[in-house]
Design an enzyme around this catalytic site. Structure first.
Site, mmCIF file in Angstrom:
data_model
loop_
_atom_site.group_PDB
_atom_site.id
_atom_site.type_symbol
_atom_site.label_atom_id
_atom_site.label_comp_id
_atom_site.label_asym_id
_atom_site.label_seq_id
_atom_site.Cartn_x
_atom_site.Cartn_y
_atom_site.Cartn_z
ATOM 1 N N MET A 93 0.806 -1.212 0.000
ATOM 2 C CA MET A 93 0.000 0.000 0.000
ATOM 3 C C MET A 93 0.850 1.279 0.000
ATOM 4 S SD MET A 93 -2.715 -1.206 -0.588
ATOM 5 C CE MET A 93 -4.324 -1.881 -0.260
ATOM 6 N N ASN A 109 1.369 -5.942 -10.208
ATOM 7 C CA ASN A 109 0.480 -5.605 -9.093
ATOM 8 C C ASN A 109 -0.860 -6.281 -9.303
ATOM 9 O OD1 ASN A 109 -0.461 -4.162 -6.769
ATOM 10 N ND2 ASN A 109 -1.503 -2.709 -8.121
ATOM 11 N N HIS A 111 -4.954 -5.763 -8.315
ATOM 12 C CA HIS A 111 -5.882 -4.745 -7.828
ATOM 13 C C HIS A 111 -7.305 -5.305 -7.869
ATOM 14 C CE1 HIS A 111 -7.304 -0.759 -6.862
ATOM 15 N NE2 HIS A 111 -8.223 -0.904 -7.802
HETATM 16 C C1 GAR Z 1 -6.051 -7.390 -2.216
HETATM 17 O O1 GAR Z 1 -7.448 -7.365 -2.385
HETATM 18 C C2 GAR Z 1 -5.356 -6.581 -3.291
HETATM 19 O O2 GAR Z 1 -5.981 -6.704 -4.536
HETATM 20 C C3 GAR Z 1 -5.476 -5.187 -2.760
HETATM 21 O O3 GAR Z 1 -5.204 -5.320 -1.391
HETATM 22 C C4 GAR Z 1 -5.650 -6.611 -0.945
HETATM 23 C C5 GAR Z 1 -4.505 -7.277 -0.231
HETATM 24 O O4 GAR Z 1 -4.920 -8.503 0.349
HETATM 25 N N1 GAR Z 1 -4.549 -4.278 -3.425
HETATM 26 C C6 GAR Z 1 -4.851 -3.033 -3.760
HETATM 27 O O5 GAR Z 1 -5.901 -2.494 -3.490
HETATM 28 C C7 GAR Z 1 -3.767 -2.306 -4.549
HETATM 29 N N2 GAR Z 1 -4.220 -1.056 -5.035
HETATM 30 P P1 GAR Z 1 -3.852 -9.586 0.749
HETATM 31 O O6 GAR Z 1 -2.806 -8.875 1.631
HETATM 32 O O7 GAR Z 1 -4.630 -10.596 1.541
HETATM 33 O O8 GAR Z 1 -3.237 -10.139 -0.497
#
Ligand code: GAR
Length: 205
Positions: A93, A109, A111
């Site tokens: 993040m 990445n 998303h």
């Molecule tokens: C996931 O849903 C990912 O797609 C999102 O954060 C979450 C992380 O979950 N990423 C974003 O929003 C990037 N802009 P995780 O730590 O369990 O993989």
């Protein structure tokens, strides 16, 4: 190490939080035929649950304190030292600087929306508020700019009547866990060809 006659590619994952996408990647790489393996996890938060999940899986996992250019330089030094060929952002993040993006190996990445719709934070909530009937997730190469960059794979997830952020996020996350390992495998098998904004997927060689 080799998989189906090829070198197994070494990848790193950068995380800030929970780490379920990281886990899905680690799991996938354990298949005997998978063309990449996870050699290092880098976390931007000391309390990130991803760190302990990675260590439990027997993968080197490091927290780098601080932020900004010093943080990025430390990450770049580790990436070079471990010979990583691809960096996967998995719930990372922070916005990376143009310098980092230029100096690092390719970066992917994931998303939780069908980009270019709903970039940035709370993508699932943005989708619900907008009223779309299909959302989903996107794996893309990272360029300067938030959640932009050539798209590798996407999966659509229908928004159901009565869905709240939690239900929609859970179903999108299941799709994320499917497409991220597939995208990395395609890259590792040299099946991706970038032409401008388009990523062509070549037949497996
Ligand atoms: C996931 O849903 C990912 O797609 C999102 O954060 C979450 C992380 O979950 N990423 C974003 O929003 C990037 N802009 P995780 O730590 O369990 O993989």
């Amino acid at each position: 190490m080799r998989a189906r006659g090829r070198e197994v590619r070494k990848i790193g994952i950068m995380v800030s939080g929970r780490g379920t996408n990281m886990e899905a990647l680690i799991q996938a790489t354990r298949a005997p035929d998978y063309p990449a393996r996870v050699a290092l996890i880098i976390a931007s938060r000391e309390q990130a649950p991803a760190l302990s999940r990675a260590r439990q899986a027997g993968i080197e996992a490091l927290y780098i304190p601080g932020r900004g250019s010093a943080w990025e330089q430390e990450a770049l030094d580790l990436i070079e030292d471990r010979d990583l060929e691809l960096i996967c952002l998995a719930g990372f993040m922070r916005i990376l600087s143009p310098k980092f993006i230029q100096e690092a190996p390719p970066i992917m990445n994931i998303h939780p929306s069908l980009l270019p719709a709903f970039p940035g934070l709370n993508a699932q909530q943005q989708a619900l508020e907008y009223g779309v009937k299909i959302s989903g997730c996107t794996v893309h190469f990272v360029e300067e700019g938030v959640d932009s960059g050539p798209i590798i794979l996407q999966a659509g997830v229908p928004v159901k009547e009565g869905d709240g952020v939690e239900e929609l996020s859970r179903r999108i996350l299941q799709a994320e866990h499917q497409i991220y390992p597939r995208a990395v495998a395609l890259w590792a098998r040299d099946a991706l060809e970038i032409e401008g904004r388009r990523v062509h997927i070549r037949e497996e060689k």
